[in-house]
Design an enzyme around this catalytic site. Structure first.
Site, PDB file in Angstrom:
ATOM      1  N   SER A 126       0.805  -1.223   0.000  1.00 40.60           N
ATOM      2  CA  SER A 126       0.000   0.000   0.000  1.00 40.60           C
ATOM      3  C   SER A 126       0.834   1.268   0.000  1.00 40.60           C
ATOM      4  O   SER A 126       0.478   2.259  -0.650  1.00 40.60           O
ATOM      5  CB  SER A 126      -0.940   0.005   1.212  1.00 40.60           C
ATOM      6  N   HIS A 192       0.305   4.988   4.253  1.00 37.47           N
ATOM      7  CA  HIS A 192      -0.456   5.403   3.074  1.00 37.47           C
ATOM      8  C   HIS A 192      -0.287   6.889   2.803  1.00 37.47           C
ATOM      9  O   HIS A 192       0.038   7.304   1.690  1.00 37.47           O
ATOM     10  CB  HIS A 192      -1.937   5.096   3.265  1.00 37.47           C
TER      11      HIS A 192
END
Length: 252
Positions: A126, A192
């Site tokens: 991610s 993220h």
């Protein structure tokens, strides 16, 4: 609600994007049998996952290629499939591969710095893919992205600008990072958010190379080629022309 495709066809085969997707899938399949063996899975994560309380140099790389489950893997690969090919097209294969790894490593570093002392193993691509999304937003802010909305039994596909979808996603990561407990298992929101910002920074030289603000003025933030048009059968009708664009060939 999640993205299913963009209207930004790639001008050449995204070999690195394909290779990354294949590598992530093959690695996941190699330890899929451990998913119902908690002790063996924990041992795997202890060796290869990124643990903020005691990170190893190698874990900043190895953790990028591990996933906690099939849906974790599929979600990440969907985002890489949608946004990765266009960045690879602009950067070139080798630069994109380096960009992807640096985004993942530096996103992991952000997570470690903001989750110091946490012994929760961190896995997933991610952070690297967030970097891809940050670079995509810088280069193609007004590319159209199709979103699938599911409300109980209601399904609807609608198109929004990339900047709106990516800004919403980034905002969710910031809120999640502020509200989450770093010592609890869950989503690595700071990886993220950090990866997204890092990706935009790392993509900045590419943005300058293609013309910077002049590129935005010329394209109005849209892809510098005809957008893909999707029929009701979901088959693309318009591909990207193979010839040089009016702004010249800037690919590597």
């Amino acid at each position: 609600m999640f993205p299913i495709r963009d209207h930004n066809p790639s001008g050449r085969t995204p070999y690195v994007t394909f290779a990354l997707i294949a590598t992530n899938i093959l690695i996941f399949l190699s330890y899929w049998s451990l998913m119902d063996q908690p002790h063996a899975l924990i041992a795997l994560y202890e060796k290869y996952a990124l643990i903020p309380a005691r990170p190893s140099l190698s874990s900043f790389v190895t953790s990028i290629f591990l996933h906690a489950g099939i849906w974790h893997l599929l979600g990440n690969m969907l985002f890489l499939w949608i946004f990765g090919d266009n960045l690879e097209d602009e950067m070139g294969h080798a630069r994109f591969a380096l960009f992807y790894l640096l985004s993942g490593i530096l996103a992991g570093l952000v997570h470690v710095l903001l989750s110091q002392g946490s012994s929760v193993p961190t896995v997933g691509a991610s952070g690297a893919i967030a970097g891809v999304m940050g670079g995509y937003m810088l280069l193609f802010p007004r590319a159209r992205v199709d979103i699938l909305l599911i409300v109980i039994i209601f399904f609807k596909i609608f198109s929004i600008p990339a900047w709106a979808m990516l800004a919403l996603w980034f905002g969710i990561q910031l809120v999640g990072g502020v509200m989450s407990d770093p010592d609890a298992a869950g989503v690595a929101y700071w990886a993220h958010a950090g990866g997204f910002v890092i990706g935009a920074i790392l993509a900045f030289p590419t943005w300058l190379r293609v013309g910077g603000s002049d590129f935005w003025s010329e394209t109005r933030g849209k892809p510098p080629h005809p957008a893909a048009q999707y029929s009701r059968s979901n088959i693309p009708r318009v591909g990207r022309p193979r010839g040089n664009s009016s702004r010249g060939d800037h690919r590597n």
